[in-house]
Write an enzyme that holds these catalytic residues in place. Sequence first.
Site, PDB file in Angstrom:
ATOM      1  N   HIS A 192       1.862   4.296  -2.973  1.00  0.00           N
ATOM      2  CA  HIS A 192       1.872   5.746  -2.794  1.00  0.00           C
ATOM      3  C   HIS A 192       3.212   6.336  -3.247  1.00  0.00           C
ATOM      4  CE1 HIS A 192      -1.939   6.331  -0.871  1.00  0.00           C
ATOM      5  NE2 HIS A 192      -1.647   5.633   0.215  1.00  0.00           N
ATOM      6  N   HIS A 249       0.836  -1.205   0.000  1.00  0.00           N
ATOM      7  CA  HIS A 249       0.000   0.000   0.000  1.00  0.00           C
ATOM      8  C   HIS A 249       0.872   1.257   0.000  1.00  0.00           C
ATOM      9  CE1 HIS A 249      -3.621   2.341   1.546  1.00  0.00           C
ATOM     10  NE2 HIS A 249      -2.619   3.168   1.819  1.00  0.00           N
ATOM     11  N   GLU A 250       1.824   1.296   0.913  1.00  0.00           N
ATOM     12  CA  GLU A 250       2.684   2.478   1.017  1.00  0.00           C
ATOM     13  C   GLU A 250       3.653   2.574  -0.152  1.00  0.00           C
ATOM     14  OE1 GLU A 250       1.746   4.550   2.999  1.00  0.00           O
ATOM     15  OE2 GLU A 250       0.524   3.345   4.346  1.00  0.00           O
TER      16      GLU A 250
END
Length: 257
Positions: free
Chosen positions: A64, A60-61
């Site tokens: 980003h 997820h990170e």
Amino acid sequence: MTFAAMQRSRSEDRRISPVFWVLLAVLGTSAWALQADYGNMRFGVFLFVVSGWMVSLCLHEYAHARTALHGGDITVGAKGYLTLNPLKYANVLFSFVLPLVFIILNGIGLPGGAVWIERSRIHGRLKHSLVSAAGPLVNVACAAVLLIPVGAGWVEGLGLVSAMSFLGMLQISAALLNFLPVPGLDGYGIVEPWLSYRTRRAIESFAPYGMLAVFVLLWQPQVNQVFFDAVRGTMDLFGVPGYLGDLGYHLFRFWVQ
């Protein structure tokens, strides 16, 4: 710095961390143990869910950061965000510890904010929106990877089926929460670039309390019921009944008889 040194430094900035490989190894080993019915099933479900959840948070990170890199923030590499190392993130407590606590307490996949993006380096409203959307879209992809095989009947063994169902449920809950247009969540980051300057300034003072407000609402039985109905309804789209996720949550809490 020579060109060769710069290339070596850039390569190190993007080299996958041993920590992430360890998490993948735990995930794979626990999946094998559950499939083979080896060892304590409930503890195996716990290891599978915890390691799988942390892997999804890393991805997820990473999404980003990677999207921010292509958008213009070239500092994410030097910060270690492209190595998938959770220890490099801005706040390990909010990104990993608290989400695990929320999973244990009520079975909700809590979105955690970790990477520090230098937004001033990114130009264009669409790019800013894509940076924010990249993370929860990873949760959607993880949910699909977990739930499609279960719904299609490709996975055997109660332990692995329930573990994948519960982890898929967590991915859906994280995605639904993160897409909410609430300050502090990725959903607000998606719409914020399209708001007027005056509106952004008016909302800015409430931003620190956005996630807190969501937490308080989720503790309300009526809101909690509506939220989990939405999560289970989404699971139904993959052909996975919600009770399998509930069973996985029960097995996950191996310390509770």
